[in-house]
Enzyme design. Structure first.
Site, PDB file in Angstrom:
ATOM      1  N   GLU A  24     -19.845  -7.130 -10.221  1.00 37.33           N
ATOM      2  CA  GLU A  24     -18.804  -7.014  -9.188  1.00 37.33           C
ATOM      3  C   GLU A  24     -17.442  -6.914  -9.857  1.00 37.33           C
ATOM      4  O   GLU A  24     -17.139  -7.666 -10.794  1.00 37.33           O
ATOM      5  CB  GLU A  24     -18.887  -8.253  -8.294  1.00 37.33           C
ATOM      6  CG  GLU A  24     -18.803  -7.970  -6.822  1.00 37.33           C
ATOM      7  CD  GLU A  24     -19.801  -6.933  -6.311  1.00 37.33           C
ATOM      8  OE1 GLU A  24     -19.424  -5.750  -6.222  1.00 37.33           O
ATOM      9  OE2 GLU A  24     -20.944  -7.301  -5.988  1.00 37.33           O
ATOM     10  N   THR A  26     -16.449  -4.978 -11.931  1.00 42.52           N
ATOM     11  CA  THR A  26     -16.514  -4.515 -13.328  1.00 42.52           C
ATOM     12  C   THR A  26     -16.231  -3.019 -13.428  1.00 42.52           C
ATOM     13  O   THR A  26     -15.871  -2.534 -14.492  1.00 42.52           O
ATOM     14  CB  THR A  26     -17.908  -4.796 -13.937  1.00 42.52           C
ATOM     15  OG1 THR A  26     -18.895  -4.407 -12.981  1.00 42.52           O
ATOM     16  CG2 THR A  26     -18.087  -6.251 -14.287  1.00 42.52           C
ATOM     17  N   SER A  59     -16.295  10.211  15.695  1.00 37.95           N
ATOM     18  CA  SER A  59     -17.206   9.143  15.279  1.00 37.95           C
ATOM     19  C   SER A  59     -17.894   8.586  16.518  1.00 37.95           C
ATOM     20  O   SER A  59     -17.239   7.965  17.364  1.00 37.95           O
ATOM     21  CB  SER A  59     -16.430   8.041  14.555  1.00 37.95           C
ATOM     22  OG  SER A  59     -17.272   6.921  14.383  1.00 37.95           O
ATOM     23  N   GLY A 112     -17.239  -2.287   6.855  1.00 39.63           N
ATOM     24  CA  GLY A 112     -16.502  -3.466   6.386  1.00 39.63           C
ATOM     25  C   GLY A 112     -17.410  -4.624   6.025  1.00 39.63           C
ATOM     26  O   GLY A 112     -17.010  -5.781   6.082  1.00 39.63           O
ATOM     27  N   LEU A 115     -21.069  -2.912   2.188  1.00 41.45           N
ATOM     28  CA  LEU A 115     -22.145  -1.952   1.908  1.00 41.45           C
ATOM     29  C   LEU A 115     -21.577  -0.549   1.726  1.00 41.45           C
ATOM     30  O   LEU A 115     -22.303   0.441   1.694  1.00 41.45           O
ATOM     31  CB  LEU A 115     -23.179  -1.967   3.045  1.00 41.45           C
ATOM     32  CG  LEU A 115     -23.794  -3.338   3.325  1.00 41.45           C
ATOM     33  CD1 LEU A 115     -24.779  -3.262   4.478  1.00 41.45           C
ATOM     34  CD2 LEU A 115     -24.486  -3.882   2.075  1.00 41.45           C
ATOM     35  N   SER A 116     -20.274  -0.499   1.623  1.00 41.03           N
ATOM     36  CA  SER A 116     -19.573   0.736   1.290  1.00 41.03           C
ATOM     37  C   SER A 116     -19.740   1.870   2.303  1.00 41.03           C
ATOM     38  O   SER A 116     -20.067   2.996   1.959  1.00 41.03           O
ATOM     39  CB  SER A 116     -19.981   1.200  -0.103  1.00 41.03           C
ATOM     40  OG  SER A 116     -18.862   1.804  -0.669  1.00 41.03           O
ATOM     41  N   SER A 118     -17.235   3.080   3.570  1.00 40.03           N
ATOM     42  CA  SER A 118     -16.101   3.970   3.266  1.00 40.03           C
ATOM     43  C   SER A 118     -16.544   5.072   2.304  1.00 40.03           C
ATOM     44  O   SER A 118     -16.246   6.249   2.524  1.00 40.03           O
ATOM     45  CB  SER A 118     -14.913   3.184   2.713  1.00 40.03           C
ATOM     46  OG  SER A 118     -15.243   2.491   1.541  1.00 40.03           O
ATOM     47  N   GLU A 150      -9.931   7.602  -1.647  1.00 42.66           N
ATOM     48  CA  GLU A 150      -9.845   6.185  -1.270  1.00 42.66           C
ATOM     49  C   GLU A 150      -8.577   5.553  -1.864  1.00 42.66           C
ATOM     50  O   GLU A 150      -7.928   4.727  -1.239  1.00 42.66           O
ATOM     51  CB  GLU A 150     -11.119   5.442  -1.717  1.00 42.66           C
ATOM     52  CG  GLU A 150     -11.116   3.990  -1.311  1.00 42.66           C
ATOM     53  CD  GLU A 150     -12.398   3.495  -0.655  1.00 42.66           C
ATOM     54  OE1 GLU A 150     -13.337   4.279  -0.434  1.00 42.66           O
ATOM     55  OE2 GLU A 150     -12.441   2.290  -0.356  1.00 42.66           O
ATOM     56  N   ASP A 162     -18.918   2.805  -5.928  1.00 41.65           N
ATOM     57  CA  ASP A 162     -19.409   3.010  -4.563  1.00 41.65           C
ATOM     58  C   ASP A 162     -19.766   4.465  -4.315  1.00 41.65           C
ATOM     59  O   ASP A 162     -20.826   4.787  -3.775  1.00 41.65           O
ATOM     60  CB  ASP A 162     -18.361   2.557  -3.541  1.00 41.65           C
ATOM     61  CG  ASP A 162     -18.094   1.067  -3.624  1.00 41.65           C
ATOM     62  OD1 ASP A 162     -18.855   0.372  -4.310  1.00 41.65           O
ATOM     63  OD2 ASP A 162     -17.116   0.605  -3.003  1.00 41.65           O
TER      64      ASP A 162
END
Ligand code: ADP
Ligand code: MG
Length: 380
Positions: A24, A26, A59, A112, A115-116, A118, A150, A162
């Site tokens: 995480e 890293t 969406s 959010g 789990l990405s 985005s 991003e 991600d």
């Protein structure tokens, strides 16, 4: 935007979320990560609309849509629109082949929750437009332009993990990714009789973006100081615990702790990769618990809800390991649970979590899955 519910899709793209087994924060420190895509995903339906520059994006889950002009890709005040605009802006720097399109998005990937979603949103859009307009972008182009989107439009100074995981994953494997060289090694993961269970805290503390960027700055501050004594280092990836110890008097206590976490976390990623290769899941589990300890007390990106769920996991001998996955401050914990104990573990966690936080926990199994792909039109 009602009409977008009904159009005939020319192209369907599936863009998955991801878990990170370990490693995480890293990635932006040029270290190692061990992610994989999961089955939960965002599905995009695309259609060229014949216009030169008008695009409609809707969406379904959020029940919101917007119209945009390819000639004006300035930032929006509405958060989710920026993921779309950011990707289009990056693509526009590389090619002018994109023309008007309609796109609908539906998702079973909680947003959010670490789990990405985005990255799934960015990469799915890039992948779809690449197919629809034959842009000639490579997978790596799509990963990198999504990451840049991003940074510039969504405002999170994220690493490469991600987007890389969302696009490059393969079923049944995790990716040992060297975030400096971008070399990857696919590692098959044999879980049986264990399962990967996610517990969604359902909290997403607002700190996520601001504190993420603060952590990145703290690491940069650490690197700048350590470099004065060890000029050969370029990132925390190159720093050993001995070097850090030597520099301790010159670092603030906080920056020292952040650096210590990253150095240890990089080692843990390599140790987990090795343990997976020798099928030592109990070692993997121990390292996950260790990582969570670091996430919580050294890097300080956990929260009471995640800590509580990891503590429950620790009381259950059938859970080999657990930690918060994702950038932090909520989202999901990842648990390695014996198949016979999944029901009792989830029931206990759900009950105690409800009592403590008055939140209904959501639990689901995840399996290492394939990255972004074109889906057949028939199955939709
Ligand atoms: P994570 O990537 O861990 O899910 P982020 O905060 O980085 O969390 O990204 C979540 C954001 O992505 C949401 O707030 C929203 O702006 C956008 N997003 C995710 N899924 C969707 C969706 N189905 N429709 C529209 N926007 C989405
Ligand atoms: Mg994200």
């Amino acid at each position: 935007m009602q009409f977008l519910n009904t159009f005939n899709a020319e192209l369907v793209i599936e863009s998955p979320g991801r878990i990170n087994l370990i490693g995480e924060h890293t990635d932006y420190n040029m270290g190692y990560v061990l992610p994989t895509a999961i089955e939960k995903k965002i599905i995009f339906e695309f259609q060229k609309n014949g216009s030169e520059k008008e695009c409609n994006v809707y969406s379904k889950g959020f029940d919101v849509g917007f119209q945009l002009d390819l000639g004006n890709l300035s930032k929006s005040n509405i958060e989710w629109e920026n993921y779309i605009l950011g990707v289009l802006n990056e693509i526009s720097k590389r090619t002018d082949k994109v023309e008007g399109f309609n796109c609908t998005i539906q998702s079973n990937l909680p947003a959010g929750s670490g789990l990405s979603s985005s990255a799934a949103l960015e990469c799915g859009l890039a992948f779809g437009l690449n197919e629809l307009f034959q842009l000639g972008l490579s997978k790596m182009d799509m990963v990198q332009l999504s990451q840049t989107a991003e940074h510039t439009y969504a405002g999170t100074q994220c690493g490469i993990m991600d987007q890389f995981a969302s696009v490059m994953s393969e079923a049944g494997q995790v990716i040992l990714l060297d975030c400096r060289s971008l070399e990857r090694k696919m590692i098959p993961i044999h879980l049986d009789p264990y399962k990967l269970i996610l517990l969604n805290t359902k909290v997403s503390h607002n700190l996520a973006t601001s504190e993420y960027n603060v952590r990145k700055q703290e690491c940069e501050e650490g690197v700048a100081t350590i470099k004065q004594y060890f000029p050969e280092i370029a990132s925390l990836r190159d720093v050993s615990m001995d070097m850090l110890q030597h520099c301790e008097p010159y670092l603030s206590e906080t920056v020292h702790r952040r650096c210590a976490f990253i150095i240890a976390e990089n080692k843990r990623v390599l140790a987990v990769a090795e343990a997976l290769e020798s099928n030592d899941l109990s070692k993997v589990g121990t390292l996950l618990y260790e990582a969570h300890e670091g996430i919580s007390s050294q890097y300080e990106v956990s929260c009471p809800e995640s800590d509580f769920l990891v503590a429950i996991a620790k009381t259950d001998a059938k859970v080999l390991g657990a930690r918060q996955t994702g950038g932090g401050f909520g989202g999901c914990t990842l648990n390695i649970v014996h198949e016979e104990a999944v029901t009792t573990f989830v029931e206990k966690a759900t009950k105690e979590y409800k009592e403590k936080f008055d939140i209904d926990l959501e639990a689901f199994e995840v399996r290492p899955s394939t990255g972004t792909k074109v889906a057949s039109l028939e199955v939709q």
